[in-house]
Write a protein that holds these residues in place. Sequence first.
Motif, PDB file in Angstrom:
ATOM      1  N   PHE A  11       0.828  -1.208   0.000  1.00 37.36           N
ATOM      2  CA  PHE A  11       0.000   0.000   0.000  1.00 37.36           C
ATOM      3  C   PHE A  11       0.864   1.259   0.000  1.00 37.36           C
ATOM      4  CE2 PHE A  11      -1.855   3.395   2.643  1.00 37.36           C
ATOM      5  CZ  PHE A  11      -2.929   3.758   1.836  1.00 37.36           C
ATOM      6  N   PHE A  12       1.817   1.354   0.942  1.00 34.30           N
ATOM      7  CA  PHE A  12       2.638   2.554   1.050  1.00 34.30           C
ATOM      8  C   PHE A  12       3.486   2.763  -0.200  1.00 34.30           C
ATOM      9  CE2 PHE A  12       2.329   1.706   5.790  1.00 34.30           C
ATOM     10  CZ  PHE A  12       1.422   2.732   6.012  1.00 34.30           C
ATOM     11  N   GLN A  13       3.967   1.672  -0.795  1.00 35.89           N
ATOM     12  CA  GLN A  13       4.791   1.804  -1.990  1.00 35.89           C
ATOM     13  C   GLN A  13       3.988   2.342  -3.164  1.00 35.89           C
ATOM     14  OE1 GLN A  13       6.632  -1.785  -3.716  1.00 35.89           O
ATOM     15  NE2 GLN A  13       8.589  -0.711  -3.599  1.00 35.89           N
ATOM     16  N   GLN A  14       2.746   1.894  -3.294  1.00 39.08           N
ATOM     17  CA  GLN A  14       1.910   2.405  -4.379  1.00 39.08           C
ATOM     18  C   GLN A  14       1.529   3.868  -4.148  1.00 39.08           C
ATOM     19  OE1 GLN A  14       1.255   1.076  -7.334  1.00 39.08           O
ATOM     20  NE2 GLN A  14       2.607  -0.582  -6.689  1.00 39.08           N
ATOM     21  N   VAL A  15       1.234   4.231  -2.900  1.00 34.14           N
ATOM     22  CA  VAL A  15       0.936   5.635  -2.589  1.00 34.14           C
ATOM     23  C   VAL A  15       2.140   6.510  -2.934  1.00 34.14           C
ATOM     24  CG1 VAL A  15       0.517   7.296  -0.728  1.00 34.14           C
ATOM     25  CG2 VAL A  15      -0.787   5.169  -0.813  1.00 34.14           C
ATOM     26  N   ALA A  16       3.332   6.057  -2.520  1.00 34.29           N
ATOM     27  CA  ALA A  16       4.554   6.821  -2.784  1.00 34.29           C
ATOM     28  C   ALA A  16       4.832   6.914  -4.279  1.00 34.29           C
ATOM     29  CB  ALA A  16       5.731   6.173  -2.061  1.00 34.29           C
ATOM     30  N   SER A  17       4.718   5.796  -4.979  1.00 35.46           N
ATOM     31  CA  SER A  17       5.045   5.772  -6.407  1.00 35.46           C
ATOM     32  C   SER A  17       4.074   6.629  -7.218  1.00 35.46           C
ATOM     33  CB  SER A  17       5.017   4.331  -6.924  1.00 35.46           C
ATOM     34  OG  SER A  17       5.982   3.545  -6.273  1.00 35.46           O
ATOM     35  N   ILE A  18       2.782   6.434  -6.982  1.00 32.72           N
ATOM     36  CA  ILE A  18       1.779   7.172  -7.752  1.00 32.72           C
ATOM     37  C   ILE A  18       1.776   8.652  -7.364  1.00 32.72           C
ATOM     38  CG2 ILE A  18      -0.699   7.424  -8.178  1.00 32.72           C
ATOM     39  CD1 ILE A  18      -0.887   4.341  -7.870  1.00 32.72           C
ATOM     40  N   GLY A  19       1.825   8.936  -6.054  1.00 35.50           N
ATOM     41  CA  GLY A  19       1.852  10.327  -5.603  1.00 35.50           C
ATOM     42  C   GLY A  19       3.084  11.060  -6.098  1.00 35.50           C
ATOM     43  N   ASN A  20       4.229  10.392  -6.074  1.00 36.66           N
ATOM     44  CA  ASN A  20       5.465  11.000  -6.562  1.00 36.66           C
ATOM     45  C   ASN A  20       5.341  11.349  -8.042  1.00 36.66           C
ATOM     46  OD1 ASN A  20       8.609  11.365  -6.345  1.00 36.66           O
ATOM     47  ND2 ASN A  20       8.279  10.090  -8.137  1.00 36.66           N
ATOM     48  N   ASN A  21       4.810  10.420  -8.838  1.00 33.66           N
ATOM     49  CA  ASN A  21       4.743  10.673 -10.273  1.00 33.66           C
ATOM     50  C   ASN A  21       3.731  11.750 -10.638  1.00 33.66           C
ATOM     51  OD1 ASN A  21       6.812   8.969 -10.826  1.00 33.66           O
ATOM     52  ND2 ASN A  21       5.588   7.362 -11.764  1.00 33.66           N
ATOM     53  N   ILE A  22       2.670  11.882  -9.849  1.00 31.61           N
ATOM     54  CA  ILE A  22       1.747  12.999 -10.070  1.00 31.61           C
ATOM     55  C   ILE A  22       2.470  14.321  -9.814  1.00 31.61           C
ATOM     56  CG2 ILE A  22      -0.334  14.161  -9.238  1.00 31.61           C
ATOM     57  CD1 ILE A  22      -1.466  11.369  -8.597  1.00 31.61           C
ATOM     58  N   ALA A  23       3.193  14.391  -8.686  1.00 34.14           N
ATOM     59  CA  ALA A  23       3.884  15.626  -8.311  1.00 34.14           C
ATOM     60  C   ALA A  23       4.955  15.992  -9.329  1.00 34.14           C
ATOM     61  CB  ALA A  23       4.495  15.480  -6.925  1.00 34.14           C
ATOM     62  N   ILE A  27       2.219  10.205   3.738  1.00 37.52           N
ATOM     63  CA  ILE A  27       1.535   8.909   3.721  1.00 37.52           C
ATOM     64  C   ILE A  27       2.381   7.818   3.087  1.00 37.52           C
ATOM     65  CG2 ILE A  27      -0.541   7.687   2.963  1.00 37.52           C
ATOM     66  CD1 ILE A  27      -2.018  10.325   2.930  1.00 37.52           C
ATOM     67  N   GLY A  28       3.193   8.180   2.095  1.00 33.20           N
ATOM     68  CA  GLY A  28       3.967   7.178   1.378  1.00 33.20           C
ATOM     69  C   GLY A  28       5.395   7.022   1.845  1.00 33.20           C
ATOM     70  N   PHE A  29       6.173   8.096   1.759  1.00 31.18           N
ATOM     71  CA  PHE A  29       7.612   7.990   1.994  1.00 31.18           C
ATOM     72  C   PHE A  29       8.007   7.900   3.463  1.00 31.18           C
ATOM     73  CE2 PHE A  29       7.961  10.008  -2.341  1.00 31.18           C
ATOM     74  CZ  PHE A  29       8.504   8.886  -2.937  1.00 31.18           C
ATOM     75  N   THR A  30       7.272   8.564   4.339  1.00 31.19           N
ATOM     76  CA  THR A  30       7.645   8.505   5.759  1.00 31.19           C
ATOM     77  C   THR A  30       7.569   7.079   6.306  1.00 31.19           C
ATOM     78  OG1 THR A  30       6.929  10.796   6.096  1.00 31.19           O
ATOM     79  CG2 THR A  30       7.224   9.445   8.064  1.00 31.19           C
ATOM     80  N   PRO A  31       6.482   6.335   6.077  1.00 31.24           N
ATOM     81  CA  PRO A  31       6.474   4.939   6.539  1.00 31.24           C
ATOM     82  C   PRO A  31       7.549   4.083   5.875  1.00 31.24           C
ATOM     83  CG  PRO A  31       4.250   5.682   6.042  1.00 31.24           C
ATOM     84  CD  PRO A  31       5.178   6.732   5.521  1.00 31.24           C
ATOM     85  N   LEU A  32       7.772   4.282   4.566  1.00 29.97           N
ATOM     86  CA  LEU A  32       8.713   3.439   3.828  1.00 29.97           C
ATOM     87  C   LEU A  32      10.163   3.723   4.157  1.00 29.97           C
ATOM     88  CD1 LEU A  32       7.170   3.433   0.232  1.00 29.97           C
ATOM     89  CD2 LEU A  32       7.494   1.438   1.692  1.00 29.97           C
ATOM     90  N   ASP A  33      10.516   4.994   4.295  1.00 33.43           N
ATOM     91  CA  ASP A  33      11.927   5.377   4.370  1.00 33.43           C
ATOM     92  C   ASP A  33      12.405   5.789   5.759  1.00 33.43           C
ATOM     93  OD1 ASP A  33      12.401   5.020   1.583  1.00 33.43           O
ATOM     94  OD2 ASP A  33      11.287   6.857   1.214  1.00 33.43           O
TER      95      ASP A  33
END
Length: 434
Positions: free
Chosen positions: A106-118, A365-371
């Motif tokens: 979940f977090f990886q998809q949020v990070a990946s999709i959110g990053n690419n939108i930004a 939501i994405g990068f803080t949990p992952l990294d």
Amino acid sequence: MSEKEEDQELDVGSEDEAAGKGTWKHAAFHVATTIATPAAYAPLPFALASLGWPLGVSSLVTATLATWYSSLLIASLWRWNGKKHVTYRLLADSIFGFWGYWSIAFFQQVASIGNNIAIQIAAGSSLKAVYKHYHKHGTLTLQHFIIFFGAFELFLSQLPDIHSLRWVNGLCTLSTIGFACTTIGVTIYNGKMIDKESISYSLQGSSSAKRFAAFNALGAIAFSFGDAMLPEIQNTVREPSVKNMYKGVSAAYSVIVLTYWQLAFTGYWAFGSQVQPYIVASLTVPKWTIIMANIFAVIQISGCYQIYCRPTYAYFEERLASNRTSMLKNGLIRLILTSIYIVVITLVASAMPFFVDFVSICGAIGFTPLDFIFPVLAFLKAGKMPKNRAVGISMRILNVGIAAWFSIVAVLGCIGAIRFVVEDVKTYKFFHDM
């Protein structure tokens, strides 16, 4: 067969088929490309302006050291139980089980999709800036350039894997340095031209506005150090992969420290609390250097976008494509999947081109949990502590402290980002030409 079991079979297959071929330099290119993007650099002066000098500087330094440390921890867990784990999801599953697997998915998809939108918004903004320099009264809008960039990414998306992007990412790393050096130099030049008596470094707005702006800034800083792809990158590196990954991560962070800190500090120094969320928008002269910075930004973002869309591509291709089907059929499947992905990302970026809002949401939501949170907890759970008792106790305290603090950052950053999105939706219409 469950999706997780399919992933595990693919993990075994990837281990049997071929070892990684990349060197530590290739790892450094990939890591630098995924972290040090213009979209990551650009909001840092704005984040400092939302926090003020003391809290802003301390937050930036803390985030730098914490993510460098956590990246080394992830690299050290490559074969923690004797088995190679080629994705973030499978590493989490090996340590935390079912919930670890699906949480990271979940977090990886949020990070990946959110990053690419930004970053697609950022790329569109840079392309528009170049266009407006040569055609001041041109009729093309930001949405046109977001679409143009999406079409180019669809072309790059037909390359088979991350390793096939190594030369693209080598060029992107050079563009990262070019963007940073150009932007830092022009920022200092502009800062010296501005009457410093007109510059304010005080926090702007009401007490409530200052508080939410600070929360939003924490999410933006977390985004700036985001890398949701470390195990996937490590899978492309030759043995000894852990040692090579240590060198690659440290080399990438050397570039990050030299450029992030300088741009953040000089941007806030030059423009104070009036600095724009995308720093290039604050620059005025000389025009040719600003154009050059925007071109560097587009080149670098093109590679970063590819790194972050690969987990999504791989997830669906592993389930729809097959080694037993023809190359033509697999190529058609890839074209359809990548087209759907690019169209969705492009549509969202065009409809809501609120750059700093997506940056903060993605960071919180994405990068803080992952990294920040997962690596330190995974290291504790895996029992990989040093044999020296004093060092082991110190690492436990440090890991728990990082997990606790950045859990708070994730919550605060999310609150701040959501408030900014609500305010922007009230202010602007969909598909607004920012």
